[in-house]
Design a protein around this motif. Structure first.
Motif, short mmCIF file in Angstrom:
data_model
loop_
_atom_site.label_atom_id
_atom_site.label_comp_id
_atom_site.label_asym_id
_atom_site.label_seq_id
_atom_site.Cartn_x
_atom_site.Cartn_y
_atom_site.Cartn_z
N SER A 146 0.82 -1.21 0.00
CA SER A 146 0.00 0.00 0.00
C SER A 146 0.86 1.26 0.00
CB SER A 146 -0.95 0.00 1.20
OG SER A 146 -0.21 -0.04 2.41
N ALA A 147 2.05 1.19 0.58
CA ALA A 147 2.93 2.36 0.58
C ALA A 147 3.38 2.70 -0.84
CB ALA A 147 4.14 2.11 1.47
N VAL A 159 1.70 2.09 -3.63
CA VAL A 159 0.55 2.64 -4.34
C VAL A 159 0.29 4.07 -3.87
CG1 VAL A 159 -1.93 2.38 -4.74
CG2 VAL A 159 -0.45 0.38 -4.75
N TYR A 160 0.47 4.33 -2.58
CA TYR A 160 0.28 5.69 -2.06
C TYR A 160 1.31 6.65 -2.67
CZ TYR A 160 -0.18 9.58 1.15
OH TYR A 160 -0.36 10.83 1.67
N ARG A 161 2.57 6.21 -2.74
CA ARG A 161 3.60 7.06 -3.36
C ARG A 161 3.28 7.33 -4.82
NH1 ARG A 161 7.05 3.83 -0.18
NH2 ARG A 161 7.42 2.46 -1.94
N LYS A 204 0.31 7.41 -6.18
CA LYS A 204 -0.82 8.35 -6.20
C LYS A 204 -0.35 9.79 -5.94
CE LYS A 204 -5.47 8.56 -4.42
NZ LYS A 204 -6.46 7.86 -3.61
N GLU A 205 0.50 9.98 -4.96
CA GLU A 205 1.00 11.32 -4.64
C GLU A 205 1.85 11.89 -5.78
OE1 GLU A 205 0.29 13.30 -1.93
OE2 GLU A 205 -1.22 11.75 -1.62
N SER A 248 -7.67 15.33 -6.31
CA SER A 248 -7.05 14.04 -6.00
C SER A 248 -7.08 13.13 -7.23
CB SER A 248 -7.74 13.35 -4.83
OG SER A 248 -9.04 12.93 -5.20
#
Length: 167
Positions: A133-134, A136-138, A140-141, A158
């Motif tokens: 998940s980290a 995918v979060y990176r 996305k950001e 977003s």
């Protein structure tokens, strides 16, 4: 005389007990007051009233109403930068969340820049960059940062992932 000495030794112990209760009571009062102040502070700042929204302009009213618009991008398929395995690729379908319809009209002519910025970044990713998940979060950001650079002065709220496939 020995009995009098015992009585004198016990007297200071009785005086110390009320001081202890006073200190504990004062500490408990401070904790309760701090908790009440924190509750009032958080409850007043998290729920804007209609008067507060009118004071802060239309953006606050739009955010309070929760009306956003979704701009769908076409699916993208890119080769990943993977030296140990040939043929690693990623299929990605995203949507952009914008504040109003006018923003969608402003973004439309700049979509080629957005897709280009995404493709350049995505081709440099490795499979290990997308793990968990980290990762995918990176992703996305970074995509949000790149789309906002490409469409400046417009702004996207977003990035929404509709599909992520890594093989």
């Amino acid at each position: 005389m020995a009995a009098e000495a015992e009585v004198d030794d016990a007297a200071p112990a009785k005086k110390g007990i009320p001081k202890l209760f006073i200190i504990i009571g004062a500490a408990a009062l401070v904790v309760v007051l701090a908790g009440a102040g924190l509750f009032v502070f958080l409850s007043s700042s998290s729920a804007p009233t209609e008067e507060g929204a009118a004071e802060h302009g239309g953006d606050a009213a739009a955010a309070a109403a929760g009306h956003t618009f979704i701009f769908n991008l076409p699916p993208m398929i890119v080769n990943l930068n993977n030296e140990e395995q040939a043929g690693a690729f990623m299929k990605l379908t995203v949507a952009l969340e914008v504040a109003n319809e006018e923003m969608m009209v402003e973004i439309q002519p700049r979509m080629a820049k957005v897709v280009d910025a995404f493709q350049v970044y995505l081709r440099e990713l490795r499979r290990s960059d997308l793990e968990g998940s980290a990762g995918v979060y990176r992703l996305k950001e970074e995509l949000l940062r790149r789309v906002n650079v490409a469409i400046y002065p417009s702004r996207v709220e977003s990035i929404l992932f509709k599909e992520i496939l890594v093989q």
